[in-house]
Design an enzyme around this catalytic site. Structure first.
Site, PDB file in Angstrom:
ATOM      1  N   CYS A 102       5.641  47.047  36.021  1.00 57.15           N
ATOM      2  CA  CYS A 102       4.781  46.223  35.177  1.00 57.15           C
ATOM      3  C   CYS A 102       3.704  45.541  36.027  1.00 57.15           C
ATOM      4  O   CYS A 102       4.016  44.840  36.993  1.00 57.15           O
ATOM      5  CB  CYS A 102       5.593  45.178  34.433  1.00 57.15           C
ATOM      6  N   ASN A 202       5.072  59.308  32.460  1.00 59.31           N
ATOM      7  CA  ASN A 202       4.567  58.343  31.493  1.00 59.31           C
ATOM      8  C   ASN A 202       3.105  58.076  31.846  1.00 59.31           C
ATOM      9  O   ASN A 202       2.717  58.130  33.001  1.00 59.31           O
ATOM     10  CB  ASN A 202       5.407  57.060  31.589  1.00 59.31           C
ATOM     11  N   GLY A 203       2.297  57.804  30.817  1.00 65.67           N
ATOM     12  CA  GLY A 203       0.904  57.458  31.047  1.00 65.67           C
ATOM     13  C   GLY A 203      -0.046  58.289  30.221  1.00 65.67           C
ATOM     14  O   GLY A 203      -0.302  59.442  30.536  1.00 65.67           O
TER      15      GLY A 203
END
Length: 316
Positions: A102, A202-203
């Site tokens: 994060c 992811n992304g």
């Protein structure tokens, strides 16, 4: 593998953890549309250890949910391990997912999230302690490194392997990019080839084309985040009825908020309305009247107001 997908030519598609969004209502919607695994919101390990009701509420699940992983963040390895033990004791989750990716300043300022990529010894200790603390599988969600000039993915993979982590998810960007800009697929491909661990990607997986592109790196699964907020049917690359999904989501939100009435100063309806105002305009993005709806969100105070707003799109 339990986490199946409706797209046989692709690896399984999972709902990525998102703070403020992947609560039970969103998880149930996305699982029904084909998400093979779902994650809780980011949950503060320290809050779990302190027994905070608001924090523990983020670990609520609906009885019908399956394949839910608890997504935890923190900076103190001992406290994160203790939180993981308490989460396991709830008996609700299939695994524990740790956040080291994060980029939000309020998280990194605590030494958590992607700040751990600048303190790899602490990250390694955290992984080791959590894996030893629980019987559930432990996974890691992280990034390729702080910046393109300071990649850490090789070291992160080594630490994960040594600790006995079940899999690593790479948001295929660097911390410095936030949630925008280049998705480094070639680097992700290198990461897949460099480890015996399953690597998830992811992304900016938003449609079939972007899913196929990321799957081409050899990832064992793909996580979808923001695209699911606009269209939970993205997990089979369909277009569900925005009106029907919005209504179902609102009903699930009311069900969820009733669970919080024991400690919340708000009624279930008031809490559901406040929360759903973050969702409703996404369902109708791009449709005539969507901009007006977004501009009028602060005037939606009741379930009746939300239903009237949803109903207005039945004629679109």
């Amino acid at each position: 593998m339990a986490e199946a997908t409706l797209n046989s030519e692709l690896p399984p598609l999972f709902l990525a953890p998102m703070a403020d969004f992947t609560s039970p209502p969103m998880r149930v919607l996305c699982a029904a549309q084909g998400a093979g695994r779902v994650y809780t919101e980011m949950v503060n390990a320290e809050g779990i250890c302190r027994g905070s009701e608001k924090t523990l509420f983020l670990l609520e699940t609906f009885p019908e949910e399956r394949h839910v992983w608890a997504h935890l963040y923190g900076s103190d390895p001992e406290r994160v391990a203790e939180a993981a033990r308490r989460v396991e004791a709830l008996g609700r989750f299939e695994g524990i997912d740790l956040n080291a990716g994060c980029p939000v300043p309020r998280i990194t300022a605590q030494g958590a999230g992607s700040a751990l990529l600048r303190n790899l010894p602490r990250l390694g200790e955290m992984l080791r302690r959590v894996v030893k603390a629980v019987r559930l599988p432990v996974s890691l969600k992280t990034r390729l490194g702080p910046t393109p000039a300071t990649p850490t993915w090789r070291e992160t993979l080594r630490l994960a392997e040594e600790a006995g982590v079940a899999n690593v998810t790479f948001h295929a960007r660097y911390t410095s990019q936030g949630h925008a800009g280049t998705v480094w697929l070639e680097t992700l491909r290198e990461a897949v080839a460099a480890t015996r661990l399953p690597v998830f990607g992811n992304g900016s997986v938003v449609d079939r084309a972007s899913a196929v592109a990321m799957a081409g790196t050899g990832t064992a699964a793909l996580l979808i985040a923001r695209a699911a907020l606009e269209n939970p049917a993205v997990f089979h690359f369909g277009m569900g009825s925005a009106v029907a999904m919005a209504r179902e989501h609102l009903a699930l939100e009311m069900r969820y908020r009733r669970l919080a009435e024991r400690f919340s100063r708000l009624s279930a309806e008031a809490a559901a309305v406040l929360t759903f105002r973050r969702h409703i305009f996404r369902y109708f993005k791009g449709l005539p009247g969507a901009n007006t709806l977004r501009g009028n969100l602060m005037h939606l105070h009741t379930l009746a107001d939300l239903e009237a707003a949803i109903q207005s799109f039945e004629r679109v």
